[in-house]
Design a protein around this motif. Structure first.
Motif, mmCIF file in Angstrom:
data_model
loop_
_atom_site.group_PDB
_atom_site.id
_atom_site.type_symbol
_atom_site.label_atom_id
_atom_site.label_comp_id
_atom_site.label_asym_id
_atom_site.label_seq_id
_atom_site.Cartn_x
_atom_site.Cartn_y
_atom_site.Cartn_z
ATOM 1 N N ALA B 326 -3.502 -8.088 -10.534
ATOM 2 C CA ALA B 326 -4.122 -8.508 -11.753
ATOM 3 C C ALA B 326 -2.926 -8.414 -12.710
ATOM 4 C CB ALA B 326 -4.888 -7.119 -12.003
ATOM 5 N N LEU B 327 -2.021 -7.957 -12.733
ATOM 6 C CA LEU B 327 -0.606 -7.778 -13.422
ATOM 7 C C LEU B 327 0.468 -8.862 -13.271
ATOM 8 C CD1 LEU B 327 0.172 -4.008 -13.741
ATOM 9 C CD2 LEU B 327 -1.015 -5.165 -15.567
ATOM 10 N N GLY B 328 -0.006 -9.703 -12.074
ATOM 11 C CA GLY B 328 1.018 -10.743 -11.754
ATOM 12 C C GLY B 328 2.218 -10.318 -11.294
ATOM 13 N N HIS B 329 2.299 -9.071 -10.531
ATOM 14 C CA HIS B 329 3.603 -8.619 -10.052
ATOM 15 C C HIS B 329 3.714 -9.128 -8.714
ATOM 16 C CE1 HIS B 329 3.715 -4.727 -12.752
ATOM 17 N NE2 HIS B 329 4.144 -5.764 -13.572
ATOM 18 N N ILE B 330 2.658 -9.589 -7.913
ATOM 19 C CA ILE B 330 2.732 -9.641 -6.330
ATOM 20 C C ILE B 330 2.572 -11.172 -6.161
ATOM 21 C CG2 ILE B 330 1.416 -9.288 -4.219
ATOM 22 C CD1 ILE B 330 0.852 -6.573 -5.415
ATOM 23 N N GLY B 331 3.709 -11.629 -5.543
ATOM 24 C CA GLY B 331 3.646 -12.933 -4.996
ATOM 25 C C GLY B 331 4.108 -13.212 -3.618
ATOM 26 N N ARG B 332 4.507 -14.351 -3.174
ATOM 27 C CA ARG B 332 5.166 -14.592 -2.137
ATOM 28 C C ARG B 332 6.431 -13.820 -1.635
ATOM 29 N NH1 ARG B 332 4.080 -20.483 0.321
ATOM 30 N NH2 ARG B 332 1.729 -20.352 0.563
ATOM 31 N N ALA B 333 7.403 -14.031 -2.739
ATOM 32 C CA ALA B 333 8.731 -13.531 -2.631
ATOM 33 C C ALA B 333 8.632 -11.943 -2.495
ATOM 34 C CB ALA B 333 9.338 -13.731 -4.157
ATOM 35 N N ASN B 334 7.701 -11.323 -3.010
ATOM 36 C CA ASN B 334 7.859 -9.715 -2.583
ATOM 37 C C ASN B 334 6.843 -9.130 -1.854
ATOM 38 O OD1 ASN B 334 5.587 -9.876 -4.400
ATOM 39 N ND2 ASN B 334 6.996 -9.430 -6.036
ATOM 40 N N LEU B 335 5.811 -10.041 -1.110
ATOM 41 C CA LEU B 335 5.063 -9.649 -0.242
ATOM 42 C C LEU B 335 5.394 -8.835 1.056
ATOM 43 C CD1 LEU B 335 1.831 -9.564 0.130
ATOM 44 C CD2 LEU B 335 2.005 -11.711 1.374
ATOM 45 N N SER B 336 6.475 -9.521 1.497
ATOM 46 C CA SER B 336 6.752 -8.737 2.858
ATOM 47 C C SER B 336 7.423 -7.417 2.463
ATOM 48 C CB SER B 336 7.940 -9.811 3.358
ATOM 49 O OG SER B 336 8.982 -9.962 2.604
ATOM 50 N N TRP B 337 8.215 -7.341 1.177
ATOM 51 C CA TRP B 337 8.841 -6.168 0.923
ATOM 52 C C TRP B 337 7.656 -5.150 0.725
ATOM 53 C CZ3 TRP B 337 8.145 -2.235 -2.642
ATOM 54 C CH2 TRP B 337 9.392 -1.442 -2.773
ATOM 55 N N LEU B 338 6.558 -5.615 0.062
ATOM 56 C CA LEU B 338 5.596 -4.602 -0.052
ATOM 57 C C LEU B 338 4.455 -4.164 1.131
ATOM 58 C CD1 LEU B 338 4.183 -3.914 -2.822
ATOM 59 C CD2 LEU B 338 2.249 -5.503 -2.436
ATOM 60 N N LEU B 339 4.496 -5.110 2.222
ATOM 61 C CA LEU B 339 3.973 -4.897 3.517
ATOM 62 C C LEU B 339 4.856 -3.916 4.011
ATOM 63 C CD1 LEU B 339 2.449 -8.305 4.835
ATOM 64 C CD2 LEU B 339 1.296 -6.229 4.458
ATOM 65 N N SER B 340 6.054 -4.104 4.150
ATOM 66 C CA SER B 340 7.148 -2.958 4.809
ATOM 67 C C SER B 340 6.842 -1.723 4.303
ATOM 68 C CB SER B 340 8.485 -3.765 4.845
ATOM 69 O OG SER B 340 9.702 -2.617 4.561
ATOM 70 N N ARG B 341 6.996 -1.542 2.816
ATOM 71 C CA ARG B 341 6.769 -0.218 2.275
ATOM 72 C C ARG B 341 5.530 0.518 2.660
ATOM 73 N NH1 ARG B 341 5.540 0.956 -3.925
ATOM 74 N NH2 ARG B 341 3.594 -0.026 -3.123
ATOM 75 N N GLU B 342 4.337 -0.327 2.655
ATOM 76 C CA GLU B 342 3.201 0.195 3.023
ATOM 77 C C GLU B 342 3.202 0.745 4.419
ATOM 78 O OE1 GLU B 342 0.720 0.996 0.907
ATOM 79 O OE2 GLU B 342 1.909 0.412 -0.551
ATOM 80 N N PHE B 343 3.596 -0.138 5.231
ATOM 81 C CA PHE B 343 3.979 0.200 6.792
ATOM 82 C C PHE B 343 4.390 1.619 6.797
ATOM 83 C CE2 PHE B 343 6.147 0.438 10.558
ATOM 84 C CZ PHE B 343 5.308 0.101 11.599
ATOM 85 N N GLN B 344 5.612 1.723 6.256
ATOM 86 C CA GLN B 344 6.390 3.028 6.133
ATOM 87 C C GLN B 344 5.725 3.972 5.674
ATOM 88 O OE1 GLN B 344 10.617 2.409 4.636
ATOM 89 N NE2 GLN B 344 9.999 0.433 4.779
ATOM 90 N N ILE B 345 5.022 3.873 4.382
ATOM 91 C CA ILE B 345 4.076 5.102 3.994
ATOM 92 C C ILE B 345 3.097 5.524 4.911
ATOM 93 C CG2 ILE B 345 2.655 5.603 2.253
ATOM 94 C CD1 ILE B 345 4.209 3.842 0.137
ATOM 95 N N GLY B 346 2.242 4.384 5.528
ATOM 96 C CA GLY B 346 1.163 4.516 6.411
ATOM 97 C C GLY B 346 1.770 5.536 7.676
ATOM 98 N N LEU B 347 3.055 5.106 8.028
ATOM 99 C CA LEU B 347 3.485 5.928 9.222
ATOM 100 C C LEU B 347 4.224 7.189 8.842
ATOM 101 C CD1 LEU B 347 4.795 5.305 12.006
ATOM 102 C CD2 LEU B 347 6.854 4.698 11.187
ATOM 103 N N PHE B 348 4.598 7.287 7.811
ATOM 104 C CA PHE B 348 4.935 8.639 7.080
ATOM 105 C C PHE B 348 3.824 9.660 7.101
ATOM 106 C CE2 PHE B 348 5.613 11.627 3.593
ATOM 107 C CZ PHE B 348 6.708 12.264 3.716
ATOM 108 N N ASN B 349 2.804 9.118 6.201
ATOM 109 C CA ASN B 349 1.542 9.947 5.995
ATOM 110 C C ASN B 349 0.986 10.193 7.322
ATOM 111 O OD1 ASN B 349 1.943 10.799 3.384
ATOM 112 N ND2 ASN B 349 1.311 8.975 2.716
ATOM 113 N N GLY B 350 0.967 8.998 8.191
ATOM 114 C CA GLY B 350 0.151 9.332 9.581
ATOM 115 C C GLY B 350 0.758 10.343 10.299
ATOM 116 N N LEU B 351 1.953 10.471 10.550
ATOM 117 C CA LEU B 351 2.840 11.480 11.142
ATOM 118 C C LEU B 351 2.432 12.777 10.810
ATOM 119 C CD1 LEU B 351 5.964 9.408 11.980
ATOM 120 C CD2 LEU B 351 4.282 9.972 13.479
ATOM 121 N N ILE B 352 2.671 12.988 9.382
ATOM 122 C CA ILE B 352 2.517 14.318 8.874
ATOM 123 C C ILE B 352 1.254 14.949 9.172
ATOM 124 C CG2 ILE B 352 2.147 15.467 6.653
ATOM 125 C CD1 ILE B 352 4.497 14.125 5.436
#
Lengths: 432, 432
Positions: B326-352
């Motif tokens: 909605a704020l126009g922050h997310i586009g193609r250029a940073n989507l893969s960064w975002l996916l990778s961050r969310e994957f890492q957070i999911g892994l971290f919180n999943g493990l804990i």
């Protein structure tokens, strides 16, 4: 990147307006953000930094030393400088203040002495005041002596000798009225001055309701301290809306879309931990009915449906009530009306979808008993969900817990526990 | 109520400001609302009605006849009248327009010809334009000829002979500059005029970014059609924020806290129906594993925990991504960064939380196999939840479905199906 590419990126970047640069920084992951920030021209830095979201700003400022910070804020308005400083550690704030010119320091210090989320924290001390006995002609000449007026000076503030607030003089009236009239004859007196301790959300509500663009801020003795302008209020409205949205997902205002894993993961973990606890509570309800499930395994298949429908119906009510409370719509006088409406909606939707689900369950497991049980459990859970959705925010608020933050988890606990108890309890009764 | 009580309520009510009366109406259940509305003085009605939320307004207007409506809107600004009419059926709009004075009718009709949610629909045609070759002195004298300037005239719009937009002349500059200078010398030219077709959300974003209080609206030929002022934009910001909040709970913008059961129940029912469908899909996954649950009934106790944790983790990601979009922050250029961050957070919180849950389950059921199974299932589900939370809004938007509205249900379907499959699938493998 070779130096040619870098310098062409630098040129492109600094050709943008400060707001566009700020948006680009906010849309970049943290490391790329630091690289881009290095490329921003020194004389643009202040303008850019004041447009940034708090968290992004904090990231970029943490690497700057205090003399650079002081230099950067030189051209900015005192209220924006205070805003920027508030994101820094206290020790750094003191260093930056020490490096500023005396006049700027005093202005900024006066704002920093107020709580950030009050009228005092929002206010700009730069205000033009006039006395009521002046003629408009004199006021015009006085204004003309300024090379530039403080931004958004659409009203002059009328005060007496003791700086006590008397009224507002709209600039447009100065322009269109007879120049021989006095300020007193032309000024608006049915206006509200805001006490410096008023919470910023209250301020925003007043601006919204009255379509203000500027309001004066006063102290206990009605002396004028400064003014709040609509641009600062728009930020409060935006942040308030953001806060509700983020809280409902248990996110506690993480305003940076690209915050690092190290920052984001622990904050989200807390909420997941709370949810784990409540999910275990719900499961311990199921555990009570192990014997029944062992007999009729179809119960295990159907029980999540009862809980899920309760959760969705409850969160619909919850959201309506939280929003109504934020807007000041809900009080004692209309709570019973609201509860009765939610009860009726719960009953109506419970009956509709229970009937449908009874059909599906009867056909699926070829068992009319299970069809009757799931229908009854759904009606019970949807009614409880509606009442819990309406009452929980009010109870939480009375306990001084933010309903937007805690409401969802509290509600799901209720709908899970009621859903599982009703469904498995009824099943135990009929299959025992 | 006897007539004495009624007339004292009437006096009290009409002693309030229009915004306060509007707030009281919005805070009342529908029937009490109608009674209160009857008590509002005729000459206050217009002011009150323009402050009301759309739904509440529609309720009260539906009982008025068109000549009363026309009389009520006489004193209001054309853009507000258009706003009010837009909530009425087309036939009634035509009747009200016919009952208005010619001048008012033409103004209002010109606004009604634009889409409601565009710059044209927001704009006020009442704008003061000046030519660039005038001196400021002439401009001042011209302004003084007005008894009252249109509200919020903080900028004059500079146009050439053909009404083509040239720039903005800030009133404050008219006041402080040498009266012999020309408009051309003083006006701001690095300003943006908004095309009438610009969506209102875009308009709001520009006002927020640039701290505007007024912006001119132009047509294809750059001719000035009117102006938008900050008070109208604040409403757009508020409605946009409301929309996100309500949509996330599947509520489709029901802006009236006290809407009747008949109105509210069917709207909410639709969303519950969609949820029932997805809950049945999730249950049919459980159904595949009936045999395993029959063998190890503890699985039925624990399986909701896996699904619930996935739902919460996924909705955290979902909310961050929807807000970022909605704020126009997310586009193609940073989507893969975002996916990778969310994957890492999911892994971290999943493990804990998986580790903790393994401990709880192992102790609870005295079974290390089930402890290992729930831990593995939680990690798998939290990673899927993070990726689904990040990708679903993007996929939905590409399909032209509002992610705020459909994202939650779509996400829960994924996290339930993945959660149940992973947990019961692993259990089937290990207990078979």
């Amino acid at each position: 990147l070779d130096s040619g590419a870098l310098s062409s990126i630098r040129r492109m970047l600094n050709g943008l307006q400060p707001t566009a640069i700020a948006h680009l920084l906010e849309s970049s992951p943290p490391q790329r953000r630091v690289v881009l920030w290095e490329l921003v021209d020194k004389d643009q830095e202040g303008e850019v930094i004041q447009e940034l979201a708090d968290n992004v700003r904090a990231q970029l400022l943490s690497d700057m030393d205090s003399s650079d910070l002081a230099a950067m804020t030189e051209e900015l308005e005192a209220d924006n400088v205070a805003d920027i400083l508030q994101t820094l550690p206290d020790a750094v704030i003191q260093e930056v203040l020490a490096a500023m010119s005396t006049q700027n320091r005093e202005r900024v210090e006066s704002i920093l002495s107020y709580e950030e989320d009050t009228a005092g924290g929002l206010m700009d001390p730069d205000v033009i005041t006039v006395r009521p006995d002046l003629t408009l002609d004199v006021v015009l000449r006085y204004l003309r002596r300024h090379e530039e007026l403080p931004h958004s000076t659409y009203y002059l503030v009328v005060v007496n000798r003791k700086d006590i607030f008397l009224g507002l003089l709209p600039i447009l009236k100065v322009l269109t009225s007879d120049p021989n009239m006095t300020v007193r004859e032309v000024m608006d007196t049915d206006v509200t001055a805001l006490h410096f301790s008023m919470p910023d959300k209250e301020v925003a509500k007043l601006f919204e309701q009255h379509d203000w663009v500027m309001a004066p801020v006063i102290d206990d003795e009605q002396r004028v301290l400064g003014r709040i302008t609509i641009d600062d209020v728009v930020d409060v409205i935006r942040e308030g809306a953001d806060h509700s949205l983020m809280s409902m997902a248990g996110l506690e205002e993480d305003a940076d879309t690209f915050a690092s894993v190290a920052k984001t993961a622990p904050r989200r973990a807390i909420w997941l931990g709370i949810n784990l606890l409540t999910a275990i509570i719900a499961s311990s309800v199921i555990n009570l009915f192990q014997g029944t499930i062992d007999k009729v395994v179809a119960l295990a298949v159907l029980m999540p449906i009862v809980a899920s429908m309760g959760g969705v119906a409850g969160s619909q009510t919850l959201t309506v009530v939280i929003r109504g409370m934020a807007l000041g719509h809900i009080g004692r006088a209309n709570l019973s009306w609201l509860l009765s409406r939610e009860f009726q909606i719960g009953l109506f939707n419970g009956l509709i979808w229970a009937a449908l689900m009874a059909g599906v369950a009867g056909w699926w497991f070829n068992d009319t008993t299970i069809a009757g049980i799931i229908a009854a459990a759904m009606v019970i859970n949807l009614i409880f969900a509606a009442l819990a959705g309406a009452l929980l925010p009010i109870i939480l608020k009375a306990m001084r817990i933010d309903p937007a933050l805690a409401g969802g988890v509290a509600l799901t606990t209720v709908t899970d526990v009621v859903g599982f108890s009703a469904f498995l309890g009824l099943a135990t009764y009929f299959y025992a």
